[in-house]
Motif scaffolding. Structure first.
Motif, PDB file in Angstrom:
ATOM      1  N   GLU A 125     -18.848  24.536  14.387  1.00  0.00           N
ATOM      2  CA  GLU A 125     -18.933  23.855  15.681  1.00  0.00           C
ATOM      3  C   GLU A 125     -18.229  22.496  15.633  1.00  0.00           C
ATOM      4  OE1 GLU A 125     -21.412  25.240  14.106  1.00  0.00           O
ATOM      5  OE2 GLU A 125     -21.852  26.964  15.421  1.00  0.00           O
ATOM      6  N   SER A 126     -18.439  21.755  14.539  1.00  0.00           N
ATOM      7  CA  SER A 126     -17.790  20.456  14.393  1.00  0.00           C
ATOM      8  C   SER A 126     -16.277  20.620  14.262  1.00  0.00           C
ATOM      9  CB  SER A 126     -18.347  19.734  13.163  1.00  0.00           C
ATOM     10  OG  SER A 126     -17.695  18.503  12.953  1.00  0.00           O
ATOM     11  N   PHE A 127     -15.847  21.649  13.545  1.00  0.00           N
ATOM     12  CA  PHE A 127     -14.423  21.921  13.373  1.00  0.00           C
ATOM     13  C   PHE A 127     -13.765  22.229  14.718  1.00  0.00           C
ATOM     14  CE2 PHE A 127     -11.107  25.176  12.289  1.00  0.00           C
ATOM     15  CZ  PHE A 127     -10.190  24.284  11.753  1.00  0.00           C
ATOM     16  N   LEU A 128     -14.415  23.083  15.505  1.00  0.00           N
ATOM     17  CA  LEU A 128     -13.868  23.435  16.814  1.00  0.00           C
ATOM     18  C   LEU A 128     -13.824  22.219  17.740  1.00  0.00           C
ATOM     19  CD1 LEU A 128     -15.592  26.893  17.388  1.00  0.00           C
ATOM     20  CD2 LEU A 128     -13.246  26.442  16.632  1.00  0.00           C
ATOM     21  N   MET A 129     -14.830  21.345  17.633  1.00  0.00           N
ATOM     22  CA  MET A 129     -14.829  20.126  18.445  1.00  0.00           C
ATOM     23  C   MET A 129     -13.625  19.252  18.108  1.00  0.00           C
ATOM     24  SD  MET A 129     -17.591  17.000  18.525  1.00  0.00           S
ATOM     25  CE  MET A 129     -17.076  16.487  16.868  1.00  0.00           C
ATOM     26  N   ASP A 130     -13.344  19.101  16.792  1.00  0.00           N
ATOM     27  CA  ASP A 130     -12.200  18.285  16.382  1.00  0.00           C
ATOM     28  C   ASP A 130     -10.886  18.893  16.859  1.00  0.00           C
ATOM     29  OD1 ASP A 130     -13.398  16.113  15.007  1.00  0.00           O
ATOM     30  OD2 ASP A 130     -13.856  17.434  13.334  1.00  0.00           O
ATOM     31  N   LEU A 131     -10.806  20.217  16.869  1.00  0.00           N
ATOM     32  CA  LEU A 131      -9.594  20.859  17.377  1.00  0.00           C
ATOM     33  C   LEU A 131      -9.414  20.581  18.864  1.00  0.00           C
ATOM     34  CD1 LEU A 131      -9.663  24.353  15.595  1.00  0.00           C
ATOM     35  CD2 LEU A 131      -8.423  22.279  14.933  1.00  0.00           C
ATOM     36  N   ARG A 132     -10.528  20.635  19.610  1.00  0.00           N
ATOM     37  CA  ARG A 132     -10.430  20.333  21.042  1.00  0.00           C
ATOM     38  C   ARG A 132      -9.987  18.891  21.278  1.00  0.00           C
ATOM     39  NH1 ARG A 132     -15.219  23.459  20.986  1.00  0.00           N
ATOM     40  NH2 ARG A 132     -16.525  21.592  21.026  1.00  0.00           N
ATOM     41  N   LEU A 133     -10.469  17.985  20.440  1.00  0.00           N
ATOM     42  CA  LEU A 133     -10.071  16.578  20.569  1.00  0.00           C
ATOM     43  C   LEU A 133      -8.592  16.386  20.240  1.00  0.00           C
ATOM     44  CD1 LEU A 133     -13.164  14.802  18.949  1.00  0.00           C
ATOM     45  CD2 LEU A 133     -12.555  14.893  21.367  1.00  0.00           C
ATOM     46  N   ASN A 134      -8.016  17.356  19.512  1.00  0.00           N
ATOM     47  CA  ASN A 134      -6.581  17.325  19.206  1.00  0.00           C
ATOM     48  C   ASN A 134      -5.772  18.155  20.196  1.00  0.00           C
ATOM     49  OD1 ASN A 134      -5.732  15.952  16.473  1.00  0.00           O
ATOM     50  ND2 ASN A 134      -7.745  16.839  16.099  1.00  0.00           N
ATOM     51  N   SER A 135      -6.394  18.496  21.336  1.00  0.00           N
ATOM     52  CA  SER A 135      -5.728  19.316  22.372  1.00  0.00           C
ATOM     53  C   SER A 135      -5.273  20.649  21.785  1.00  0.00           C
ATOM     54  CB  SER A 135      -4.535  18.562  22.975  1.00  0.00           C
ATOM     55  OG  SER A 135      -4.953  17.349  23.563  1.00  0.00           O
ATOM     56  N   ALA A 136      -6.124  21.240  20.939  1.00  0.00           N
ATOM     57  CA  ALA A 136      -5.801  22.517  20.314  1.00  0.00           C
ATOM     58  C   ALA A 136      -6.987  23.464  20.435  1.00  0.00           C
ATOM     59  CB  ALA A 136      -5.438  22.301  18.848  1.00  0.00           C
ATOM     60  N   SER A 137      -7.442  23.656  21.659  1.00  0.00           N
ATOM     61  CA  SER A 137      -8.601  24.518  21.885  1.00  0.00           C
ATOM     62  C   SER A 137      -8.268  25.992  21.704  1.00  0.00           C
ATOM     63  CB  SER A 137      -9.164  24.277  23.286  1.00  0.00           C
ATOM     64  OG  SER A 137      -8.160  24.495  24.273  1.00  0.00           O
ATOM     65  N   ASP A 138      -6.975  26.363  21.888  1.00  0.00           N
ATOM     66  CA  ASP A 138      -6.557  27.751  21.700  1.00  0.00           C
ATOM     67  C   ASP A 138      -6.229  27.973  20.232  1.00  0.00           C
ATOM     68  OD1 ASP A 138      -5.489  30.271  21.730  1.00  0.00           O
ATOM     69  OD2 ASP A 138      -4.218  29.948  23.483  1.00  0.00           O
ATOM     70  N   LEU A 139      -7.114  28.665  19.506  1.00  0.00           N
ATOM     71  CA  LEU A 139      -6.930  28.850  18.070  1.00  0.00           C
ATOM     72  C   LEU A 139      -5.681  29.655  17.732  1.00  0.00           C
ATOM     73  CD1 LEU A 139     -10.610  29.597  16.964  1.00  0.00           C
ATOM     74  CD2 LEU A 139      -9.394  27.421  16.977  1.00  0.00           C
ATOM     75  N   SER A 140      -5.234  30.487  18.646  1.00  0.00           N
ATOM     76  CA  SER A 140      -4.056  31.311  18.372  1.00  0.00           C
ATOM     77  C   SER A 140      -2.773  30.480  18.308  1.00  0.00           C
ATOM     78  CB  SER A 140      -3.912  32.397  19.445  1.00  0.00           C
ATOM     79  OG  SER A 140      -3.676  31.809  20.718  1.00  0.00           O
ATOM     80  N   GLU A 141      -2.816  29.243  18.798  1.00  0.00           N
ATOM     81  CA  GLU A 141      -1.625  28.385  18.788  1.00  0.00           C
ATOM     82  C   GLU A 141      -1.504  27.562  17.509  1.00  0.00           C
ATOM     83  OE1 GLU A 141      -1.659  25.889  22.175  1.00  0.00           O
ATOM     84  OE2 GLU A 141      -1.512  27.533  23.637  1.00  0.00           O
ATOM     85  N   ILE A 142      -2.570  27.562  16.684  1.00  0.00           N
ATOM     86  CA  ILE A 142      -2.615  26.659  15.527  1.00  0.00           C
ATOM     87  C   ILE A 142      -2.040  27.327  14.288  1.00  0.00           C
ATOM     88  CG2 ILE A 142      -4.124  25.291  14.040  1.00  0.00           C
ATOM     89  CD1 ILE A 142      -6.098  25.182  16.373  1.00  0.00           C
ATOM     90  N   ASP A 143      -1.173  26.615  13.592  1.00  0.00           N
ATOM     91  CA  ASP A 143      -0.633  27.084  12.322  1.00  0.00           C
ATOM     92  C   ASP A 143      -1.444  26.496  11.162  1.00  0.00           C
ATOM     93  OD1 ASP A 143       0.963  28.407  10.573  1.00  0.00           O
ATOM     94  OD2 ASP A 143       2.724  27.128  10.806  1.00  0.00           O
ATOM     95  N   TYR A 144      -1.607  25.175  11.161  1.00  0.00           N
ATOM     96  CA  TYR A 144      -2.374  24.484  10.120  1.00  0.00           C
ATOM     97  C   TYR A 144      -3.342  23.487  10.744  1.00  0.00           C
ATOM     98  CZ  TYR A 144       0.363  26.022   6.053  1.00  0.00           C
ATOM     99  OH  TYR A 144       0.938  26.768   5.058  1.00  0.00           O
TER     100      TYR A 144
END
Length: 239
Positions: A125-144
């Motif tokens: 949950e904390s990891f997903l929150m940090d991704l959202r704060l990085n404007s990366a809520s769509d996990l399929s778009e993330i490489d690293y």
């Protein structure tokens, strides 16, 4: 007359005001001597230093009976020790790893590394929150996704989800991936070099970019598409 410095059980209000001014100026000078850092990139060592200095110099501001000389001397000693560690870390890259944590890759090629999350003691949950704060809520778009040494999480998106440039249009752009450091402050990181080539290959790349040897290079990186970046120790003269 010098009750504000020596302390008194009946220290008047103006004594506390003088103490506050002295402590503020003193901390300001310490920060200037230690050097400027981004408040968003404070590592664990800086955090500990700030807490200890605040505790030492904060107590005489609330307790008028305490003399001011002792806390100021103790703060100077700790600041000097902290500055010495910073210099040692700059001059000795191997010792730097004792003071600074290595970045931890939490997500690689779009796959969440749950074992690394567990090691870093980060919940999903904390990891997903940090991704959202990085404007990366769509996990399929993330490489690293990388846990940096200051505790923040940085995100590298897949190339096709980067903001388009003119050169990207109508082109199949290879994935850049996570860049590896090949040279740091003139020192070759052989473990990383061996992942992409060998020392002969590295020397060829150095000469190709116009440098005689690694000592002229401050940092050299390579990403997964094979693109290298070099920042020299001294700026090349303009031609």
């Amino acid at each position: 007359m010098f009750d504000f410095w020596n302390g008194s059980d009946i220290l008047p209000v103006y004594g506390f005001l003088i103490r506050a001014a002295i402590v503020y100026i003193y901390i300001f000078l310490i920060v200037k001597v230690l050097g400027q850092r981004s408040t968003g990139s404070i590592d664990a060592l800086d955090f500990i230093f700030g807490v200890v200095i605040g505790d030492i110099l904060g107590e005489p501001l609330t307790d008028g009976e305490l003399p001011l000389a002792g806390p100021i001397s103790a703060a100077a000693l700790i600041a000097g020790f902290h500055l010495s560690l910073s210099f040692v870390a700059l001059k000795m890259p191997r010792f730097r790893r004792v003071l600074e944590d290595e970045p931890i890759i939490l997500m690689k090629h779009g796959v969440i590394l749950h074992e690394e999350l567990r090691k870093a003691k980060i919940t999903l949950e904390s990891f997903l929150m940090d991704l959202r704060l990085n404007s990366a809520s769509d996990l399929s778009e993330i490489d690293y996704a990388v846990l940096e040494m200051n505790g923040s999480i940085s995100v590298i998106k897949k190339s096709k989800y980067d903001s388009a440039t003119v050169s990207d249009l109508n082109k199949n752009v290879p994935s850049k991936g996570y860049p590896s450091v090949l040279i740091e402050d003139g020192r070759i990181i052989e473990a990383n070099v061996n992942k992409v080539g060998n020392l002969d290959w590295l020397r060829e790349q150095i000469h190709k970019h116009g440098y005689a040897n690694p000592l002229e290079i401050f940092v050299m990186t390579i990403d997964e598409s094979g693109k290298t970046f070099i920042s020299p120790k001294t700026r090349k003269p303009a031609k």
